[in-house]
Design a protein around this motif. Structure first.
Motif, PDB file in Angstrom:
ATOM      1  N   ASP A 267      52.270  48.633  39.836  1.00 45.75           N
ATOM      2  CA  ASP A 267      52.236  47.418  39.287  1.00 45.75           C
ATOM      3  C   ASP A 267      53.838  46.960  39.555  1.00 45.75           C
ATOM      4  O   ASP A 267      54.000  45.647  39.863  1.00 45.75           O
ATOM      5  CB  ASP A 267      51.547  47.080  37.980  1.00 45.75           C
ATOM      6  CG  ASP A 267      50.024  47.325  38.045  1.00 45.75           C
ATOM      7  OD1 ASP A 267      49.574  47.347  38.933  1.00 45.75           O
ATOM      8  OD2 ASP A 267      49.614  47.623  36.884  1.00 45.75           O
TER       9      ASP A 267
ATOM     10  N   SER B 144      47.633  53.890  37.827  1.00 48.93           N
ATOM     11  CA  SER B 144      47.917  52.695  37.138  1.00 48.93           C
ATOM     12  C   SER B 144      46.894  51.960  36.089  1.00 48.93           C
ATOM     13  O   SER B 144      47.075  51.600  35.124  1.00 48.93           O
ATOM     14  CB  SER B 144      48.283  51.560  38.050  1.00 48.93           C
ATOM     15  OG  SER B 144      47.139  51.243  38.686  1.00 48.93           O
ATOM     16  N   ALA B 145      45.750  52.850  36.244  1.00 47.55           N
ATOM     17  CA  ALA B 145      44.509  52.324  35.363  1.00 47.55           C
ATOM     18  C   ALA B 145      44.731  53.131  33.942  1.00 47.55           C
ATOM     19  O   ALA B 145      44.110  52.659  32.954  1.00 47.55           O
ATOM     20  CB  ALA B 145      43.315  52.864  35.917  1.00 47.55           C
TER      21      ALA B 145
ATOM     22  N   ASP C 278      47.316  52.748  32.106  1.00 44.13           N
ATOM     23  CA  ASP C 278      47.867  51.763  31.125  1.00 44.13           C
ATOM     24  C   ASP C 278      46.827  50.887  30.224  1.00 44.13           C
ATOM     25  O   ASP C 278      45.781  50.611  30.946  1.00 44.13           O
ATOM     26  CB  ASP C 278      48.526  50.524  32.002  1.00 44.13           C
ATOM     27  CG  ASP C 278      49.394  49.858  31.499  1.00 44.13           C
ATOM     28  OD1 ASP C 278      49.208  49.575  30.006  1.00 44.13           O
ATOM     29  OD2 ASP C 278      50.278  49.090  31.916  1.00 44.13           O
TER      30      ASP C 278
ATOM     31  N   ASP D  57      46.686  48.264  29.077  1.00 40.64           N
ATOM     32  CA  ASP D  57      46.371  46.888  29.360  1.00 40.64           C
ATOM     33  C   ASP D  57      45.642  46.713  30.677  1.00 40.64           C
ATOM     34  O   ASP D  57      45.041  45.490  30.927  1.00 40.64           O
ATOM     35  CB  ASP D  57      47.754  46.271  29.657  1.00 40.64           C
ATOM     36  CG  ASP D  57      48.709  45.936  28.383  1.00 40.64           C
ATOM     37  OD1 ASP D  57      48.215  45.666  27.369  1.00 40.64           O
ATOM     38  OD2 ASP D  57      49.745  46.210  28.322  1.00 40.64           O
ATOM     39  N   ALA D  58      45.319  47.762  31.284  1.00 40.40           N
ATOM     40  CA  ALA D  58      44.124  47.657  32.252  1.00 40.40           C
ATOM     41  C   ALA D  58      42.761  48.026  32.071  1.00 40.40           C
ATOM     42  O   ALA D  58      41.818  47.622  32.962  1.00 40.40           O
ATOM     43  CB  ALA D  58      44.584  48.733  33.414  1.00 40.40           C
TER      44      ALA D  58
ATOM     45  N   HIS E 151      37.856  46.716  32.572  1.00 38.44           N
ATOM     46  CA  HIS E 151      37.521  46.294  33.926  1.00 38.44           C
ATOM     47  C   HIS E 151      36.807  47.185  34.458  1.00 38.44           C
ATOM     48  O   HIS E 151      37.099  48.598  34.345  1.00 38.44           O
ATOM     49  CB  HIS E 151      38.788  45.667  34.581  1.00 38.44           C
ATOM     50  CG  HIS E 151      39.502  44.457  34.009  1.00 38.44           C
ATOM     51  ND1 HIS E 151      39.083  43.208  34.084  1.00 38.44           N
ATOM     52  CD2 HIS E 151      40.539  44.506  33.373  1.00 38.44           C
ATOM     53  CE1 HIS E 151      40.025  42.578  33.418  1.00 38.44           C
ATOM     54  NE2 HIS E 151      40.835  43.532  32.872  1.00 38.44           N
TER      55      HIS E 151
ATOM     56  N   THR F  63      38.898  49.374  36.742  1.00 39.86           N
ATOM     57  CA  THR F  63      39.797  50.459  36.127  1.00 39.86           C
ATOM     58  C   THR F  63      38.844  51.688  35.974  1.00 39.86           C
ATOM     59  O   THR F  63      39.451  52.948  35.949  1.00 39.86           O
ATOM     60  CB  THR F  63      40.149  50.298  34.755  1.00 39.86           C
ATOM     61  OG1 THR F  63      40.774  48.859  34.846  1.00 39.86           O
ATOM     62  CG2 THR F  63      41.081  51.122  33.740  1.00 39.86           C
TER      63      THR F  63
END
Length: 457
Positions: A305, A403-404, A406, A408-409, A412, A415
């Motif tokens: 990101d 990155s998933a 995190d 904050d992810a 979803h 994710t």
């Protein structure tokens, strides 16, 4: 250290690597005595401290730096310390052909013959950004780097010149800092060095005025007097300044010293406007990225990101905002900034920093110096953006999956897919029971409202 507590520390690291998954960070450099040294760092999760540690494992002297030699050196270290290749998760290194060549690079050879489970995390992103800075500076033909090098060399071995410059700074109420050397292997050092030298630029103008010929002093007397008046230099200070100028004008110089001072005078006095324009504020974006990923704590979950945002922010400095704001990483990578299809902002609207912007506004629209600067700045943006598009691993599936992690992810479905991709990539290190537990944890993670937000932390 070598035979005492240093050995104890090393053994603790080796003990952990023998039983735990770990990653390596390797880099080759040249020592002060011109020997080629391969430094090997290891990262692993310490069960006692409950955090990831980065420890120095070994430094190996190399006679020849090629794929075969580096692989042999690492294999010898593993054999000597009884570290199994099966525990190796990933390797971080620069992207030169020896390390990451697509056919015969070190990473390929390790994956083929030693560790087939090795993850693809691409090369060192900080190294990519330093090279991007090099691309950005290229069109300016070493202007600020050359000035930084000359200032550093001019004061490095001359204690009397340095002391007089300190006095000049005190009279002008400017904080003195010793001009630093530009490091060609760390291109972003030009941003730090130039920022520090800019603070002292008025002092440099006043100081090097003393080395001008009598005829040139008459030519630049008025601007220097105005500068001293603007800085509210006292009468006694003016008297001392004249004494310093007299000492400088009578100082005997070597041929190299004379040529160096002529180059400095040209940039700090004769072409001071061009010098002020060439200080690029946009390099701060690259600097912030590098600082974020030079921390010891694991930051890989932010890498994908952060790279995407960096490229978007950078391109917004010279491309129309509406053409980059909603683009994905893949779309940003596919853009062609080298061809003008109406996507560029006007040169006068590019981000050049408040100092350069002020100079441009105060200059005539046909000012040759300004026009040349804007042309070079535009080329710099295009070259740097093109380099980042090519080198930043924006399409790396592994980094996207990581990155998933995190918090904050979470929440979803995408994710969930990414975390399961990460699970499958690490199957080598997991038992069937671990896989089942992890699969359940992936789904629980999505609805865990107790996790903190890293963006708010």
């Amino acid at each position: 250290m070598t035979y005492g507590i240093g050995n104890t520390f090393t053994q603790k690291t080796v003990d952990a690597l023998q039983i735990s998954p770990f990653s390596l960070n390797i880099d080759e450099s040249t020592s002060n005595n011109n020997k080629r040294i391969l430094a090997i760092l290891a990262s692993y999760f310490c069960t006692k401290q409950k955090r990831v540690l980065v420890e120095h494992l070994k430094s190996v002297e190399l006679i020849k730096v090629d794929t075969k030699s580096v692989l042999h050196a690492i294999d010898a270290v593993f054999s000597e310390l009884s570290i199994p290749w099966n525990n190796l998760v990933s390797i971080l290194m620069d992207s030169c052909a020896v390390m990451r060549g697509s056919k015969n690079g070190l990473e390929v050879k390790i994956r083929q013959g030693k560790a087939p489970q090795l993850l693809d995390i691409d090369g060192d992103s900080c190294h990519h950004i330093h090279n991007a800075c090099k691309k950005f500076c290229g069109p300016f033909e070493g202007y600020v780097e050359g000035l930084a090098t000359d200032l550093h060399n001019d004061l490095k071995w001359s204690a009397d010149l340095k002391q007089m410059l300190v006095e000049v700074c005190e009279m002008l109420d400017i904080p003195f800092t010793t001009p630093q050397r530009f490091l060609a292997h760390r291109w972003l050092s030009c941003y730090d060095i130039t920022a520090a030298n800019n603070i002292m630029m008025d002092a440099f103008r006043v100081f090097y005025y003393g080395f001008l010929t009598t005829e040139d002093k008459k030519l630049y007397k008025s601007p220097v007097r105005d500068l001293l008046g603007k800085r509210n230099v006292s009468t006694s200070g003016m008297d001392r300044m004249k004494e310093i100028w007299h000492e400088l004008s009578n100082k005997k110089l070597t041929e190299d010293g004379q040529l160096r001072k002529e180059r400095i005078i040209e940039k700090v006095i004769v072409k001071h406007k061009q010098t002020e324009l060439c200080t690029s504020a946009v390099l701060k974006l690259l600097k912030e990225f590098v600082l974020l990923f030079q921390k010891k704590s694991p930051m890989i979950h932010l890498l994908h990101d952060a790279q995407e945002q960096l490229l978007r922010d950078f391109m917004a400095c010279f491309v129309k905002a509406e053409l980059v704001v909603h683009k994905s990483a893949a779309q940003l990578k596919a853009m062609n900034p080298g061809i003008d299809e109406g996507q560029f902002s006007r040169k006068s609207d590019m981000f050049v920093g408040i100092k350069a912007e002020k100079i441009i506004k105060e200059s005539h629209s046909k000012d040759i110096v300004v026009m040349d600067f804007l042309k070079r700045a535009s080329t710099s943006y295009i070259q740097c953006a093109t380099h980042m598009q090519k080198k930043l691993p924006l399409d790396n599936a592994m980094l996207r999956a990581v990155s998933a992690i995190d918090p904050d992810a979470r929440g979803h479905n995408e994710t969930v897919k990414c975390l399961k991709t990460l699970r499958d990539s690490l199957r080598h290190f997991l038992s069937d029971d671990d896989v089942e537990k992890l699969s359940l944890e992936v789904h629980r993670f999505q609805v865990d409202t107790s996790l903190p937000s890293l963006k708010k932390a």
